[in-house]
Design a protein around this motif. Sequence first.
Motif, PDB file in Angstrom:
ATOM      1  N   LYS A 213      -6.828 -16.991 -15.662  1.00 12.21           N
ATOM      2  CA  LYS A 213      -5.595 -16.907 -16.443  1.00 12.21           C
ATOM      3  C   LYS A 213      -5.246 -18.250 -17.063  1.00 12.21           C
ATOM      4  CE  LYS A 213      -0.852 -15.140 -16.348  1.00 12.21           C
ATOM      5  NZ  LYS A 213      -0.367 -16.160 -17.308  1.00 12.21           N
ATOM      6  N   ALA A 214      -5.443 -19.333 -16.323  1.00  9.77           N
ATOM      7  CA  ALA A 214      -5.143 -20.659 -16.869  1.00  9.77           C
ATOM      8  C   ALA A 214      -6.041 -20.969 -18.060  1.00  9.77           C
ATOM      9  CB  ALA A 214      -5.308 -21.724 -15.786  1.00  9.77           C
ATOM     10  N   CYS A 216      -7.476 -18.734 -20.031  1.00  8.23           N
ATOM     11  CA  CYS A 216      -7.099 -17.852 -21.138  1.00  8.23           C
ATOM     12  C   CYS A 216      -5.797 -18.299 -21.796  1.00  8.23           C
ATOM     13  CB  CYS A 216      -6.990 -16.416 -20.652  1.00  8.23           C
ATOM     14  SG  CYS A 216      -8.565 -15.672 -20.183  1.00  8.23           S
ATOM     15  N   ASP A 217      -4.814 -18.692 -20.988  1.00  4.53           N
ATOM     16  CA  ASP A 217      -3.549 -19.170 -21.553  1.00  4.53           C
ATOM     17  C   ASP A 217      -3.784 -20.386 -22.439  1.00  4.53           C
ATOM     18  OD1 ASP A 217      -2.180 -17.173 -20.245  1.00  4.53           O
ATOM     19  OD2 ASP A 217      -1.411 -18.465 -18.643  1.00  4.53           O
ATOM     20  N   MET A 218      -4.596 -21.320 -21.959  1.00  4.81           N
ATOM     21  CA  MET A 218      -4.898 -22.511 -22.754  1.00  4.81           C
ATOM     22  C   MET A 218      -5.644 -22.140 -24.029  1.00  4.81           C
ATOM     23  SD  MET A 218      -7.724 -24.549 -23.589  1.00  4.81           S
ATOM     24  CE  MET A 218      -8.903 -24.185 -22.291  1.00  4.81           C
ATOM     25  N   ALA A 219      -6.660 -21.283 -23.893  1.00  4.73           N
ATOM     26  CA  ALA A 219      -7.479 -20.916 -25.039  1.00  4.73           C
ATOM     27  C   ALA A 219      -6.672 -20.178 -26.097  1.00  4.73           C
ATOM     28  CB  ALA A 219      -8.655 -20.054 -24.573  1.00  4.73           C
ATOM     29  N   HIS A 220      -5.864 -19.214 -25.675  1.00  6.11           N
ATOM     30  CA  HIS A 220      -5.101 -18.418 -26.637  1.00  6.11           C
ATOM     31  C   HIS A 220      -4.050 -19.268 -27.353  1.00  6.11           C
ATOM     32  CE1 HIS A 220      -6.212 -14.561 -24.218  1.00  6.11           C
ATOM     33  NE2 HIS A 220      -7.197 -14.990 -24.994  1.00  6.11           N
ATOM     34  N   ALA A 221      -3.530 -20.269 -26.667  1.00  3.50           N
ATOM     35  CA  ALA A 221      -2.576 -21.174 -27.319  1.00  3.50           C
ATOM     36  C   ALA A 221      -3.229 -21.942 -28.452  1.00  3.50           C
ATOM     37  CB  ALA A 221      -1.985 -22.142 -26.291  1.00  3.50           C
ATOM     38  N   LYS A 222      -4.560 -22.058 -28.379  1.00  2.74           N
ATOM     39  CA  LYS A 222      -5.316 -22.760 -29.415  1.00  2.74           C
ATOM     40  C   LYS A 222      -6.037 -21.796 -30.354  1.00  2.74           C
ATOM     41  CE  LYS A 222      -6.167 -26.832 -26.486  1.00  2.74           C
ATOM     42  NZ  LYS A 222      -5.588 -27.852 -27.383  1.00  2.74           N
ATOM     43  N   GLY A 223      -5.760 -20.493 -30.226  1.00  3.48           N
ATOM     44  CA  GLY A 223      -6.375 -19.513 -31.100  1.00  3.48           C
ATOM     45  C   GLY A 223      -7.826 -19.221 -30.772  1.00  3.48           C
ATOM     46  N   VAL A 224      -8.241 -19.416 -29.511  1.00  5.52           N
ATOM     47  CA  VAL A 224      -9.627 -19.227 -29.087  1.00  5.52           C
ATOM     48  C   VAL A 224      -9.708 -18.046 -28.119  1.00  5.52           C
ATOM     49  CG1 VAL A 224     -11.601 -20.310 -27.928  1.00  5.52           C
ATOM     50  CG2 VAL A 224     -10.089 -21.693 -29.370  1.00  5.52           C
ATOM     51  N   MET A 225     -10.760 -17.252 -28.220  1.00 11.42           N
ATOM     52  CA  MET A 225     -10.965 -16.109 -27.342  1.00 11.42           C
ATOM     53  C   MET A 225     -11.817 -16.517 -26.147  1.00 11.42           C
ATOM     54  SD  MET A 225     -11.611 -13.151 -30.244  1.00 11.42           S
ATOM     55  CE  MET A 225     -10.665 -11.820 -29.489  1.00 11.42           C
ATOM     56  N   VAL A 226     -11.811 -15.667 -25.095  1.00  7.52           N
ATOM     57  CA  VAL A 226     -12.512 -15.998 -23.855  1.00  7.52           C
ATOM     58  C   VAL A 226     -13.386 -14.831 -23.431  1.00  7.52           C
ATOM     59  CG1 VAL A 226     -12.282 -16.649 -21.422  1.00  7.52           C
ATOM     60  CG2 VAL A 226     -10.642 -17.524 -23.116  1.00  7.52           C
ATOM     61  N   TYR A 227     -14.640 -15.145 -23.078  1.00  6.76           N
ATOM     62  CA  TYR A 227     -15.558 -14.190 -22.466  1.00  6.76           C
ATOM     63  C   TYR A 227     -15.843 -14.649 -21.037  1.00  6.76           C
ATOM     64  CZ  TYR A 227     -19.938 -12.145 -20.902  1.00  6.76           C
ATOM     65  OH  TYR A 227     -20.901 -11.513 -20.147  1.00  6.76           O
ATOM     66  N   ALA A 228     -15.813 -13.705 -20.075  1.00  5.54           N
ATOM     67  CA  ALA A 228     -16.091 -14.033 -18.676  1.00  5.54           C
ATOM     68  C   ALA A 228     -17.202 -13.145 -18.134  1.00  5.54           C
ATOM     69  CB  ALA A 228     -14.841 -13.880 -17.826  1.00  5.54           C
ATOM     70  N   HIS A 242      -6.356  -7.236 -17.167  1.00  2.13           N
ATOM     71  CA  HIS A 242      -5.175  -7.276 -18.027  1.00  2.13           C
ATOM     72  C   HIS A 242      -4.349  -8.521 -17.762  1.00  2.13           C
ATOM     73  CE1 HIS A 242      -4.960  -2.670 -19.021  1.00  2.13           C
ATOM     74  NE2 HIS A 242      -5.832  -3.324 -19.770  1.00  2.13           N
ATOM     75  N   GLY A 243      -4.078  -8.780 -16.495  1.00  2.00           N
ATOM     76  CA  GLY A 243      -3.207  -9.887 -16.135  1.00  2.00           C
ATOM     77  C   GLY A 243      -3.772 -11.254 -16.481  1.00  2.00           C
ATOM     78  N   SER A 244      -5.097 -11.373 -16.449  1.00  2.00           N
ATOM     79  CA  SER A 244      -5.717 -12.669 -16.747  1.00  2.00           C
ATOM     80  C   SER A 244      -5.628 -13.019 -18.224  1.00  2.00           C
ATOM     81  CB  SER A 244      -7.189 -12.650 -16.332  1.00  2.00           C
ATOM     82  OG  SER A 244      -7.946 -11.810 -17.203  1.00  2.00           O
ATOM     83  N   GLY A 245      -5.552 -11.996 -19.076  1.00  2.00           N
ATOM     84  CA  GLY A 245      -5.551 -12.241 -20.516  1.00  2.00           C
ATOM     85  C   GLY A 245      -6.929 -12.380 -21.112  1.00  2.00           C
ATOM     86  N   ALA A 268     -13.414  -5.059 -23.054  1.00  2.00           N
ATOM     87  CA  ALA A 268     -12.835  -5.767 -24.199  1.00  2.00           C
ATOM     88  C   ALA A 268     -11.382  -5.342 -24.312  1.00  2.00           C
ATOM     89  CB  ALA A 268     -13.579  -5.470 -25.491  1.00  2.00           C
ATOM     90  N   ARG A 269     -10.501  -6.298 -24.200  1.00  2.00           N
ATOM     91  CA  ARG A 269      -9.068  -6.015 -24.318  1.00  2.00           C
ATOM     92  C   ARG A 269      -8.805  -5.236 -25.607  1.00  2.00           C
ATOM     93  NH1 ARG A 269      -4.514  -7.988 -22.175  1.00  2.00           N
ATOM     94  NH2 ARG A 269      -5.787  -9.252 -20.790  1.00  2.00           N
ATOM     95  N   ARG A 270      -7.920  -4.279 -25.524  1.00  2.00           N
ATOM     96  CA  ARG A 270      -7.668  -3.404 -26.674  1.00  2.00           C
ATOM     97  C   ARG A 270      -7.317  -4.210 -27.926  1.00  2.00           C
ATOM     98  NH1 ARG A 270      -4.176  -0.705 -24.342  1.00  2.00           N
ATOM     99  NH2 ARG A 270      -5.561   0.852 -23.411  1.00  2.00           N
ATOM    100  N   ASP A 271      -6.461  -5.221 -27.772  1.00  2.00           N
ATOM    101  CA  ASP A 271      -6.057  -6.020 -28.923  1.00  2.00           C
ATOM    102  C   ASP A 271      -7.177  -6.915 -29.443  1.00  2.00           C
ATOM    103  OD1 ASP A 271      -3.563  -4.892 -28.663  1.00  2.00           O
ATOM    104  OD2 ASP A 271      -2.684  -6.615 -27.621  1.00  2.00           O
ATOM    105  N   SER A 272      -8.204  -7.146 -28.621  1.00  2.00           N
ATOM    106  CA  SER A 272      -9.298  -8.028 -29.030  1.00  2.00           C
ATOM    107  C   SER A 272     -10.460  -7.274 -29.662  1.00  2.00           C
ATOM    108  CB  SER A 272      -9.808  -8.817 -27.816  1.00  2.00           C
ATOM    109  OG  SER A 272      -8.779  -9.569 -27.223  1.00  2.00           O
ATOM    110  N   GLN A 273     -10.465  -5.958 -29.518  1.00  2.00           N
ATOM    111  CA  GLN A 273     -11.595  -5.180 -30.024  1.00  2.00           C
ATOM    112  C   GLN A 273     -11.735  -5.262 -31.540  1.00  2.00           C
ATOM    113  OE1 GLN A 273     -11.534  -1.163 -28.470  1.00  2.00           O
ATOM    114  NE2 GLN A 273     -11.154  -1.891 -26.377  1.00  2.00           N
ATOM    115  N   ALA A 274     -10.605  -5.446 -32.231  1.00  2.00           N
ATOM    116  CA  ALA A 274     -10.654  -5.511 -33.694  1.00  2.00           C
ATOM    117  C   ALA A 274     -11.474  -6.695 -34.189  1.00  2.00           C
ATOM    118  CB  ALA A 274      -9.234  -5.579 -34.256  1.00  2.00           C
ATOM    119  N   ALA A 275     -11.634  -7.724 -33.351  1.00  2.00           N
ATOM    120  CA  ALA A 275     -12.401  -8.910 -33.752  1.00  2.00           C
ATOM    121  C   ALA A 275     -13.897  -8.666 -33.690  1.00  2.00           C
ATOM    122  CB  ALA A 275     -12.035 -10.093 -32.874  1.00  2.00           C
TER     123      ALA A 275
END
Length: 427
Positions: A213-214, A216-228, A242-245, A268-275
Amino acid sequence: MKHQHITVDKTVDQQRRSLMGKIVAAPLAMGLASSFTTAVSAAPRETTYGGLNNSRRDFEFEGTFLNGAYMHPVATGAADAIKQYLDARLMNAGQQQVNMSGDRDTAIKLFGKLFNADADELAWIPSTTVAENLVVDGLGLHEKGSVVTDVYHFSGSLFMYNEFAKQGLKYTIVEARDQRIHVEDIAKAIKPDTRLIALTLVSNVAGFEHDLKAVCDMAHAKGVMVYADIIQAAGNTPIDLHGSGVDFAACSTYKWLMGDFGIGIMYARRDSQAALKRSQIGFRQEGKVITHYLPMDKPGYPLIETQATSGLSGIVGVGTLGNGAVAALAYSLGYLDKLGLDNIKAWRQPLLQQLQTEMPKLGFQPLTPVDSTSAIVSFAFNDDATKLYNKLQKAGVSVTVYRHYLRIAPSFYNSVTDIERLLGALK
């Protein structure tokens, strides 16, 4: 670095065919050195049960098996599920009891329940690495953008990025400090064109676990996506997708999920699938299909009209699955759900603490943070690897031995007795 493979009797494929068989070589491309797993046939099978909820009785392996990070044993119930699936392949009288689509639905629902994801965010894949390739291709990273990863990411993934770099893909590897990958170091590696951070949630090298989560929070604040890559966490550790983002995640099923080779699940998070663009197309993406060329079809043109199904399957689904492995997974996920991932994690903590306390007394150098709670703990040593291997082999204790470190991965069926047997073999 050139790999020096230590070969001991049989090949990896032979071992995988016989599951937990005799002495084998198990070279893993870690970018560090070769490895081999110690066998489990030197000691008689346990006659008394142990483990969380007496779970040792549900497994048939012999000796002391502390090697779930390499290849987790399947429970006898999962093996029975595969045998039942084979009735369908034999076309015998039992085939009516086999429901392959039902197994797939059950497994997807249970995976979503265990790791907090919705069915339309999940899709079947052949392996973890295939999923990461689908993310790289789907985001168009070959043409635009760059990737940040770290030295604890899976070696096959680092190989992938290094080879893609020869074709023009740009990537940066973050180094470890104090046996950890620090979020601030990942943040410093991000460039204006960075589009993806790719990491392994729990390192297969030494068990370091990211604060997902940390990151993802950092990455999304910078407009970057995360794969785990979650293969060394899924099945032994609570994960909240879901909770991790996290935007994308994936794992094969032959490790802690107690499935088998040849299948995996991608998230793939629902909101991220469009990418993601569809970089591969196959029948498993089929939604609406109308034909105008088959008998009794209504004449029309074009001769075929198609529309992909919704959700992640409509983006990354391609072809045939290993349905025998799905049958095993459907059983195993139910088994894990009943045990409870929180209970599994709590069960192993005393075992990990005992290893962290006692292994240094025997001259082994800790490679895993002492406060780690993952299922993997590793220690470096100066001795000859073959000599160490032989000691463990003689004692009937299975861990993974590398050239200068060993990896121990206790599961819910292990007990203090297993740890003591390992420590006794190393003295």
